[in-house]
Design a protein around this motif. Structure first.
Motif, PDB file in Angstrom:
ATOM      1  N   PHE A  45      34.388  17.674  -3.760  1.00 18.38           N
ATOM      2  CA  PHE A  45      34.284  17.414  -5.192  1.00 18.38           C
ATOM      3  C   PHE A  45      35.445  18.065  -5.916  1.00 18.38           C
ATOM      4  N   ARG A  46      35.835  17.459  -7.025  1.00 12.69           N
ATOM      5  CA  ARG A  46      36.691  18.139  -7.986  1.00 12.69           C
ATOM      6  C   ARG A  46      35.778  19.043  -8.811  1.00 12.69           C
ATOM      7  N   PHE A  47      36.382  20.002  -9.518  1.00 10.11           N
ATOM      8  CA  PHE A  47      35.596  21.012 -10.225  1.00 10.11           C
ATOM      9  C   PHE A  47      34.572  20.384 -11.164  1.00 10.11           C
ATOM     10  N   ASN A  48      35.016  19.503 -12.057  1.00 10.97           N
ATOM     11  CA  ASN A  48      34.083  18.939 -13.040  1.00 10.97           C
ATOM     12  C   ASN A  48      33.049  18.023 -12.408  1.00 10.97           C
ATOM     13  N   GLU A  49      33.402  17.343 -11.332  1.00  5.48           N
ATOM     14  CA  GLU A  49      32.410  16.541 -10.599  1.00  5.48           C
ATOM     15  C   GLU A  49      31.311  17.446 -10.041  1.00  5.48           C
ATOM     16  N   LEU A  50      31.739  18.570  -9.492  1.00  4.79           N
ATOM     17  CA  LEU A  50      30.790  19.527  -8.917  1.00  4.79           C
ATOM     18  C   LEU A  50      29.910  20.129 -10.014  1.00  4.79           C
ATOM     19  N   ARG A  51      30.512  20.407 -11.157  1.00  5.48           N
ATOM     20  CA  ARG A  51      29.743  20.975 -12.271  1.00  5.48           C
ATOM     21  C   ARG A  51      28.683  19.989 -12.761  1.00  5.48           C
ATOM     22  N   ARG A  77      39.450  25.570  -1.045  1.00  6.34           N
ATOM     23  CA  ARG A  77      39.974  25.107  -2.337  1.00  6.34           C
ATOM     24  C   ARG A  77      41.373  24.577  -2.109  1.00  6.34           C
ATOM     25  N   GLU A  78      41.620  23.372  -2.578  1.00  5.99           N
ATOM     26  CA  GLU A  78      42.960  22.803  -2.426  1.00  5.99           C
ATOM     27  C   GLU A  78      43.454  22.319  -3.776  1.00  5.99           C
ATOM     28  N   ALA A  79      44.513  22.960  -4.255  1.00 10.13           N
ATOM     29  CA  ALA A  79      45.138  22.576  -5.519  1.00 10.13           C
ATOM     30  C   ALA A  79      46.232  21.550  -5.233  1.00 10.13           C
ATOM     31  N   GLN A  80      46.146  20.417  -5.915  1.00  9.84           N
ATOM     32  CA  GLN A  80      47.143  19.350  -5.754  1.00  9.84           C
ATOM     33  C   GLN A  80      48.263  19.577  -6.772  1.00  9.84           C
ATOM     34  N   PRO A  81      49.525  19.469  -6.344  1.00 10.77           N
ATOM     35  CA  PRO A  81      50.650  19.689  -7.271  1.00 10.77           C
ATOM     36  C   PRO A  81      50.916  18.445  -8.125  1.00 10.77           C
ATOM     37  N   ARG A  86      44.974  19.109 -10.293  1.00 11.34           N
ATOM     38  CA  ARG A  86      43.783  18.623  -9.596  1.00 11.34           C
ATOM     39  C   ARG A  86      43.432  19.642  -8.517  1.00 11.34           C
ATOM     40  N   VAL A  87      42.176  20.068  -8.530  1.00  8.76           N
ATOM     41  CA  VAL A  87      41.700  21.016  -7.531  1.00  8.76           C
ATOM     42  C   VAL A  87      40.473  20.406  -6.866  1.00  8.76           C
TER      43      VAL A  87
END
Length: 133
Positions: A45-51, A77-81, A86-87
């Protein structure tokens, strides 16, 4: 003997106040930790999806929970450049093992809720003024 071998040979005891496993157990079994691990078992999930999936968690609490679970090696955790940033979050292999066991407990509790609710009603009827939420 290297550091990993020494760590693997330690006897951890969650009932001992100084055992580091207590902190991890708290992260895993706390309300937001268990729900976050359960949600991530469904997939990344992305952060807001998970929230949104973990209904009721604040942004601050989810951030703290994810940080603790990542530190414990349960979440990756994978941060996209990219812009905007996008995390993505996903379970590690260890996190999947822990989440499987948590989900078994969650399913047990959900499946036995009629019994729990009857027990609560009985308790409240026989102990007026002592109800616990």
């Amino acid at each position: 003997m290297d550091e990993n071998t020494r760590l693997d040979e330690l006897a951890f005891d969650v009932f001992s106040r100084q055992c580091p496993s207590r902190g991890t157990l708290e992260h895993v079994t706390g309300r937001w930790g268990s729900l976050t691990l359960g949600a991530l078992y469904e997939g990344g999930f992305r952060f807001n999806e998970l929230r949104r999936r973990v209904d009721g968690v604040s942004e601050k609490m989810l951030s703290q929970t994810l940080h603790a679970l990542e530190r414990d090696g349960l979440v990756h955790r994978e941060a996209q450049p990219v812009n905007p940033p996008r995390v993505d979050y996903e379970l590690t292999p260890l996190g999947r093992q822990v989440a499987e066991r948590l989900l078994a407990l969650i399913q047990l509790v959900e499946g036995r809720m009629p019994e729990v609710l009857r027990a609560r009603d009985h308790y409240d009827d026989t102990h007026p003024g002592r109800a616990v939420s």
